[in-house]
Design a protein around this motif. Structure first.
Motif, mmCIF file in Angstrom:
data_model
loop_
_atom_site.group_PDB
_atom_site.id
_atom_site.type_symbol
_atom_site.label_atom_id
_atom_site.label_comp_id
_atom_site.label_asym_id
_atom_site.label_seq_id
_atom_site.Cartn_x
_atom_site.Cartn_y
_atom_site.Cartn_z
ATOM 1 N N LYS A 1 58.087 37.535 11.899
ATOM 2 C CA LYS A 1 58.570 36.865 13.495
ATOM 3 C C LYS A 1 57.313 36.050 14.176
ATOM 4 N N ALA A 2 57.535 35.001 14.550
ATOM 5 C CA ALA A 2 56.870 34.500 14.832
ATOM 6 C C ALA A 2 56.330 34.232 16.148
ATOM 7 N N ASP A 3 57.407 34.594 16.947
ATOM 8 C CA ASP A 3 56.921 35.201 18.498
ATOM 9 C C ASP A 3 56.859 36.297 18.974
ATOM 10 N N TRP A 4 55.711 36.749 18.111
ATOM 11 C CA TRP A 4 55.261 37.726 19.135
ATOM 12 C C TRP A 4 54.849 38.045 20.115
ATOM 13 N N SER A 5 55.090 39.124 21.277
ATOM 14 C CA SER A 5 54.648 38.444 22.494
ATOM 15 C C SER A 5 52.843 38.969 22.877
ATOM 16 N N ARG A 6 52.854 40.267 21.608
ATOM 17 C CA ARG A 6 51.523 40.789 22.155
ATOM 18 C C ARG A 6 50.305 40.825 20.450
ATOM 19 N N MET A 7 49.261 41.002 20.511
ATOM 20 C CA MET A 7 48.731 41.080 19.196
ATOM 21 C C MET A 7 49.121 42.424 18.581
ATOM 22 N N PHE A 8 49.212 43.417 19.910
ATOM 23 C CA PHE A 8 49.780 44.765 19.166
ATOM 24 C C PHE A 8 50.886 44.775 19.854
ATOM 25 N N PRO A 9 52.414 45.564 19.165
ATOM 26 C CA PRO A 9 53.803 45.245 19.386
ATOM 27 C C PRO A 9 53.749 46.607 20.247
ATOM 28 N N ARG A 10 54.857 46.326 21.194
ATOM 29 C CA ARG A 10 54.736 47.628 21.838
ATOM 30 C C ARG A 10 55.899 48.102 21.403
ATOM 31 N N GLN A 11 56.524 49.545 21.732
ATOM 32 C CA GLN A 11 57.670 49.672 21.231
ATOM 33 C C GLN A 11 58.596 49.623 21.752
ATOM 34 N N GLU A 12 59.023 48.945 22.471
ATOM 35 C CA GLU A 12 60.184 48.115 23.478
ATOM 36 C C GLU A 12 60.804 46.675 21.899
ATOM 37 N N GLU A 13 59.971 45.999 22.012
ATOM 38 C CA GLU A 13 59.464 44.953 20.835
ATOM 39 C C GLU A 13 59.784 45.257 19.724
ATOM 40 N N LEU A 14 59.139 45.973 19.435
ATOM 41 C CA LEU A 14 59.198 46.504 17.648
ATOM 42 C C LEU A 14 60.683 47.043 18.011
ATOM 43 N N LEU A 15 61.414 47.837 18.810
ATOM 44 C CA LEU A 15 62.593 48.456 18.143
ATOM 45 C C LEU A 15 63.981 47.346 18.175
ATOM 46 N N GLU A 16 63.381 45.888 19.565
ATOM 47 C CA GLU A 16 63.846 44.373 19.588
ATOM 48 C C GLU A 16 64.132 44.298 17.664
ATOM 49 N N TYR A 17 62.837 43.792 17.710
ATOM 50 C CA TYR A 17 62.671 43.399 15.231
ATOM 51 C C TYR A 17 63.646 44.128 14.713
ATOM 52 N N ILE A 18 63.905 45.512 14.782
ATOM 53 C CA ILE A 18 64.375 46.463 14.023
ATOM 54 C C ILE A 18 65.857 45.904 14.246
ATOM 55 N N LYS A 19 66.492 45.664 15.253
ATOM 56 C CA LYS A 19 67.385 45.637 15.553
ATOM 57 C C LYS A 19 67.795 44.076 15.147
ATOM 58 N N GLU B 1 49.445 29.679 19.634
ATOM 59 C CA GLU B 1 49.594 29.930 18.846
ATOM 60 C C GLU B 1 51.231 30.408 17.667
ATOM 61 N N ARG B 2 51.559 30.779 18.580
ATOM 62 C CA ARG B 2 53.358 30.517 18.449
ATOM 63 C C ARG B 2 54.145 29.566 17.852
ATOM 64 N N THR B 3 53.332 28.542 18.117
ATOM 65 C CA THR B 3 53.923 27.024 17.777
ATOM 66 C C THR B 3 53.263 26.575 17.299
ATOM 67 N N LEU B 4 51.703 27.201 15.745
ATOM 68 C CA LEU B 4 51.028 26.774 14.757
ATOM 69 C C LEU B 4 51.991 27.855 14.168
ATOM 70 N N PHE B 5 52.441 29.038 14.644
ATOM 71 C CA PHE B 5 53.242 30.302 13.484
ATOM 72 C C PHE B 5 54.283 29.377 12.821
ATOM 73 N N ASN B 6 55.192 28.583 13.972
ATOM 74 C CA ASN B 6 56.609 28.014 13.627
ATOM 75 C C ASN B 6 56.503 26.590 12.999
ATOM 76 N N ARG B 7 55.620 26.094 13.719
ATOM 77 C CA ARG B 7 55.840 24.612 12.806
ATOM 78 C C ARG B 7 54.165 24.270 11.899
ATOM 79 N N VAL B 8 53.690 25.526 11.611
ATOM 80 C CA VAL B 8 52.582 24.546 10.497
ATOM 81 C C VAL B 8 52.863 25.465 9.635
ATOM 82 N N PRO B 9 53.176 25.666 8.148
ATOM 83 C CA PRO B 9 53.429 26.367 7.421
ATOM 84 C C PRO B 9 51.782 27.284 6.776
#
Ligand code: NAP
Length: 521
Positions: free
Chosen positions: A82-100, A237-245
């Motif tokens: 997932k290239a667009d994590w909002s934080r370095m340590f994921p919160r529960q809500e974002e993890l649940l979103e990832y799972i969904k 960082e997010r742009t790099l994750f998305n664009r630079v292999p």
């Protein structure tokens, strides 16, 4: 799994009535298993979920501040970055979103049966199937779901542990466990007791300390705590994750190696000196009061219990409305907790941050194998499985995150993926032999567990001077993987067919996804 009335389990259905795999749970393990099956071209499976939503531990734990203490870029499936994590340590809500997101992307919803809690499972020799009893709003009365294999992905930390404290039943205020947070109870202005200072409590204490009138924290053992380098992931960082292999993969690998380096210390506790010094410095920097510092200083080796990360826990304890109590609980009365020094702490609510049943989680499970062998009989001397997955005498049963496959230092998803590969290899061995069942040889399981205990000797979990959920009541390591995760990967990457017995009738035709059958109660 709770007990099932034996009468519910009816004689085997005829051929063609069973799923290839019945998966239990929609957390990272169960869903990962389902994705693994699909990728291997095996679509004939069902996932049984007791709740009405997916997510496992990240659905159940909704306490304030709930987050993962492994960094986002590592805490995801390797095949689904997932290239667009909002934080370095994921919160529960974002993890649940990832799972969904994973459920949607891999089209898993059609395989899930919600509100279908597994209450027991029995192996039927005649048909080589597991007969899985389910109950709940999404099931028929007395329903049995049949599967040639059973993959149990309930997770090792899902049965809340509420200690049997003297007088607890007489308490007239509100009580709840961190994993069953009562969001309808407004803590604002209340006098609150928190029992336990583990990974969950140190996350919610800072959140609730701000709103309660008073918070009394009952600590039995102080945890080792490292600073938490949490921050927002930047747009760059997010742009790099998305664009630079390769950038995201590089971050992930870097985090993995950093986490993995801790295992050297767990095996050689002397090496943890530097990390312990950082933790002590962290405490000194955040807590000025020498008495409070003394209470918060661990007297056992770091790593013996899970090492925690937090930058807001210690400051919360310095608030004037927060008191840390280390006296031990003597009894609970209608409106108070009395400590061993005779002091009475008046409280309106008690929140249990007291962890989970782990090594005793199967004590009441109804899992019965060939010849009527119960899991409790197989595990009379303690819970054991080959590589944490297979239990000798229990064909076609696969425990995901079973005994001795837990980690205190790295992402459990790494282990889950290795176990999924393990299960797929077993299924392939059965299929290619045209057989009905596969089970690990007991000599292989014994050898493996001797190795586990040998490796655990002198390691920090056993010799670190503390107790933890890694150990059973006899002090034997039953939960922690005693080596590097690379070692686990190597051992599970290519299974040795000689370690398994493959036998029984030829594989039966597979069922459709509606292959569950109901037996009238
Ligand atoms: P835990 O780490 O097992 O901590 C339980 C706490 O309750 C400990 O402080 C324990 O004290 C205390 N306790 C238990 N029984 C007690 C009793 N009778 N009287 C007084 N105190 C008692 O539980 P947890 O915090 O829920 O965490 C469990 C596991 O979940 C963690 O180790 C971790 O693997 C996982 N977790 C992970 C994250 C994450 O960010 N990835 C977050 C939360 C949880 P003692 O230490 O003295 O036994």
């Amino acid at each position: 799994m709770a007990a099932v009335t034996p009468a519910v389990v009816t004689p085997a259905a005829g051929p063609g009535q069973a799923y290839k795999v019945v998966i239990v749970g929609t957390g990272f393990s169960g869903l990962g298993m389902a994705i693994g099956l699909k990728k291997a071209g095996m679509h004939d499976f069902v996932i049984l979920e007791k709740a009405d939503e997916v997510g496992g531990t990240w659905r159940e734990n909704t306490y304030p501040g709930c987050a993962c203490d492994i960094m986002s870029l590592l805490y995801s499936y390797s095949f689904e970055p997932k290239a667009d994590w909002s934080r370095m340590f994921p919160r529960q809500e974002e993890l649940l979103e990832y799972i969904k997101h994973c459920v949607d992307k891999y089209d898993l919803a059609q395989h899930i049966r919600f509100e279908a809690e597994v209450t027991g499972a029995e192996y039927d020799d005649a048909t080589d199937t597991w007969q899985v009893a389910v109950s709940g709003a999404g099931t028929e009365p007395g329903e049995i779901v049949r599967g040639r294999a059973l993959a149990a992905g309930m997770g090792p930390l899902h049965q809340p542990n509420i200690p049997d404290l003297p007088g607890l039943a007489s308490f007239e205020g509100t009580t709840f466990h961190s994993a069953e947070w009562d969001h309808s109870y407004d803590l604002t202005g209340k006098r609150v007791a928190v029992i336990g200072t583990g990974a969950s409590a140190i996350q919610f204490v800072p959140q609730i300390a701000r709103k309660v009138r008073s918070l009394t924290l009952f600590q039995r053992t102080p945890p080792w705590i490292m600073p938490k380098p949490d921050r927002r992931v930047t747009r760059v960082e997010r742009t790099l994750f998305n664009r630079v292999p390769g950038v995201q993969r590089g971050y992930r690998n870097g985090i993995y190696l950093l986490q993995e380096s801790f295992v050297l210390g767990f095996k050689n506790p002397g090496l943890l000196k530097a990390a312990s010094n950082i933790s002590r410095w962290h405490l000194r920097r955040q807590v000025a009061d020498p008495e409070l510092r003394r209470k918060l200083t661990p007297d056992y080796t770091m790593g013996c219990k899970r090492t925690l990360v937090s930058s807001d826990y210690y400051p919360a304890l310095t608030r004037p409305n927060v008191e840390l109590t280390t006296e031990g609980i003597a009894e609970i009365r209608e409106h108070s907790i009395v400590t061993r020094d005779g002091r009475e702490h008046e409280v309106d609510a008690i929140i249990f941050g007291t962890g989970f049943h782990v090594t005793d989680a199967f004590e009441h499970a109804h899992i019965v194998s060939t010849g009527g062998l119960k899991i409790q009989d197989a595990w009379r001397d303690g819970i054991e499985a080959h590589l944490g997955v297979s239990v000798a005498g229990f064909p076609n049963l696969f425990l995901l995150l079973g005994p001795n496959s837990g980690l205190g230092h790295n992402s459990m998803i790494f282990i889950i993926e290795a176990q999924i590969r393990y299960v797929l290899q077993c299924l392939e061995m059965v299929d290619s032999a045209g057989a009905g069942r596969i089970s690990v040889r007991s000599s292989v399981q014994d050898r493996f567990n001797e190795w586990v205990q040998r490796k655990s000797e002198g390691a920090v979990w056993v010799a670190g001077g503390c107790t933890s959920w890694y150990l059973d009541k006899n002090g034997v390591n039953r939960a922690a993987w005693p080596a590097s995760t690379v070692n686990y990967w190597l051992r599970t990457r290519r299974l040795s067919p000689a370690d398994f017995q493959v036998e029984g009738a030829a594989a039966r035709p597979a069922a459709s996804t509606t292959g569950a059958e109901s037996v009238g109660a």
